[in-house]
Design a protein around this motif. Structure first.
Motif, PDB file in Angstrom:
ATOM      1  N   LYS A  33       0.848  -1.193   0.000  1.00 34.00           N
ATOM      2  CA  LYS A  33       0.000   0.000   0.000  1.00 34.00           C
ATOM      3  C   LYS A  33       0.878   1.235   0.000  1.00 34.00           C
ATOM      4  O   LYS A  33       2.036   1.181   0.406  1.00 34.00           O
ATOM      5  CB  LYS A  33      -0.952  -0.006   1.189  1.00 34.00           C
ATOM      6  CG  LYS A  33      -0.292   0.246   2.531  1.00 34.00           C
ATOM      7  CD  LYS A  33      -1.289   0.125   3.665  1.00 34.00           C
ATOM      8  CE  LYS A  33      -1.614   1.479   4.215  1.00 34.00           C
ATOM      9  NZ  LYS A  33      -2.533   1.468   5.325  1.00 34.00           N
ATOM     10  N   GLU A  64     -10.363   0.279  -1.508  1.00 38.52           N
ATOM     11  CA  GLU A  64      -9.089   1.002  -1.474  1.00 38.52           C
ATOM     12  C   GLU A  64      -8.125   0.371  -2.472  1.00 38.52           C
ATOM     13  O   GLU A  64      -8.114  -0.833  -2.643  1.00 38.52           O
ATOM     14  CB  GLU A  64      -8.465   0.927  -0.079  1.00 38.52           C
ATOM     15  CG  GLU A  64      -9.185   1.736   0.973  1.00 38.52           C
ATOM     16  CD  GLU A  64      -8.523   1.578   2.331  1.00 38.52           C
ATOM     17  OE1 GLU A  64      -7.271   1.555   2.387  1.00 38.52           O
ATOM     18  OE2 GLU A  64      -9.260   1.456   3.318  1.00 38.52           O
ATOM     19  N   SER A  95     -13.075   3.195  -4.981  1.00 39.74           N
ATOM     20  CA  SER A  95     -12.022   3.912  -4.250  1.00 39.74           C
ATOM     21  C   SER A  95     -12.023   5.395  -4.617  1.00 39.74           C
ATOM     22  O   SER A  95     -12.577   5.794  -5.641  1.00 39.74           O
ATOM     23  CB  SER A  95     -10.649   3.287  -4.524  1.00 39.74           C
ATOM     24  OG  SER A  95     -10.357   3.319  -5.889  1.00 39.74           O
ATOM     25  N   ARG A  96     -11.367   6.187  -3.780  1.00 44.08           N
ATOM     26  CA  ARG A  96     -11.337   7.639  -4.000  1.00 44.08           C
ATOM     27  C   ARG A  96     -10.526   7.976  -5.256  1.00 44.08           C
ATOM     28  O   ARG A  96      -9.517   7.335  -5.548  1.00 44.08           O
ATOM     29  CB  ARG A  96     -10.722   8.342  -2.791  1.00 44.08           C
ATOM     30  CG  ARG A  96     -11.565   8.182  -1.533  1.00 44.08           C
ATOM     31  CD  ARG A  96     -11.130   9.082  -0.377  1.00 44.08           C
ATOM     32  NE  ARG A  96      -9.753   9.520  -0.354  1.00 44.08           N
ATOM     33  CZ  ARG A  96      -8.775   8.898   0.308  1.00 44.08           C
ATOM     34  NH1 ARG A  96      -9.030   7.807   0.988  1.00 44.08           N
ATOM     35  NH2 ARG A  96      -7.554   9.379   0.289  1.00 44.08           N
ATOM     36  N   SER A  99      -6.860   8.623  -4.699  1.00 42.79           N
ATOM     37  CA  SER A  99      -6.128   7.379  -4.468  1.00 42.79           C
ATOM     38  C   SER A  99      -5.835   6.678  -5.793  1.00 42.79           C
ATOM     39  O   SER A  99      -4.713   6.207  -6.034  1.00 42.79           O
ATOM     40  CB  SER A  99      -6.951   6.475  -3.545  1.00 42.79           C
ATOM     41  OG  SER A  99      -6.302   5.256  -3.355  1.00 42.79           O
TER      42      SER A  99
END
Length: 139
Positions: A33, A64, A95-96, A99
């Motif tokens: 990540k 995510e 997910s955003r 991101s």
């Protein structure tokens, strides 16, 4: 050595764990990540060699982004035992946006650090990285 585009560094542990997976087959998978505060890619989780593909997919967060390495074992039509190392860029639709952009802009730089990737896969939902897809790309 940060990436000029995203300013993202790669933690040394990322490379070490990958080399252990590649050379010694110590792990079945590695999930990475981007640690925002540290501005670097870090190891989030490793899977033991006995773990399954289902264990791997269950370890990926539903909404995510992540990078992942999966060591896929298979038998060829000639009955030979083989293995392929997959790089999976997991970027779920849920997910955003920030991101997704961060992971997309850092991906090539991160992949260059991991010498020995044989197949690359981009997935935005679980069906794009199902076991049938992995099998199809391995052979």
């Amino acid at each position: 050595m940060a990436n000029a585009a995203s300013g993202m560094a790669v933690n040394d542990d990322c490379k070490l764990k990958f080399l252990e997976l590649k050379a010694k087959r110590t792990y079945r998978f590695i999930i990475y990540k981007i640690e925002d505060k540290l501005k670097q890619v870090v190891v989030e989780k490793v899977g033991e060699p006995t773990m399954t593909y289902e264990d791997f997919t269950a370890s990926l967060p539903a909404n995510e982004c992540r990078y992942a390495i999966y060591d896929f074992d298979f038998v060829t039509e000639e009955n030979c035992q083989k293995s392929k190392i997959f790089f999976i860029a997991w970027s779920p639709d849920t997910s955003r946006v920030r991101s997704k952009m961060l992971y997309a802009s850092s991906k090539e730089r991160f992949k260059r650090e991991l010498d020995g990737i044989q197949v690359e896969l981009q997935a935005t939902d679980p069906t794009e990285m199902g076991l049938d897809v992995i099998r199809g790309r391995a052979t």
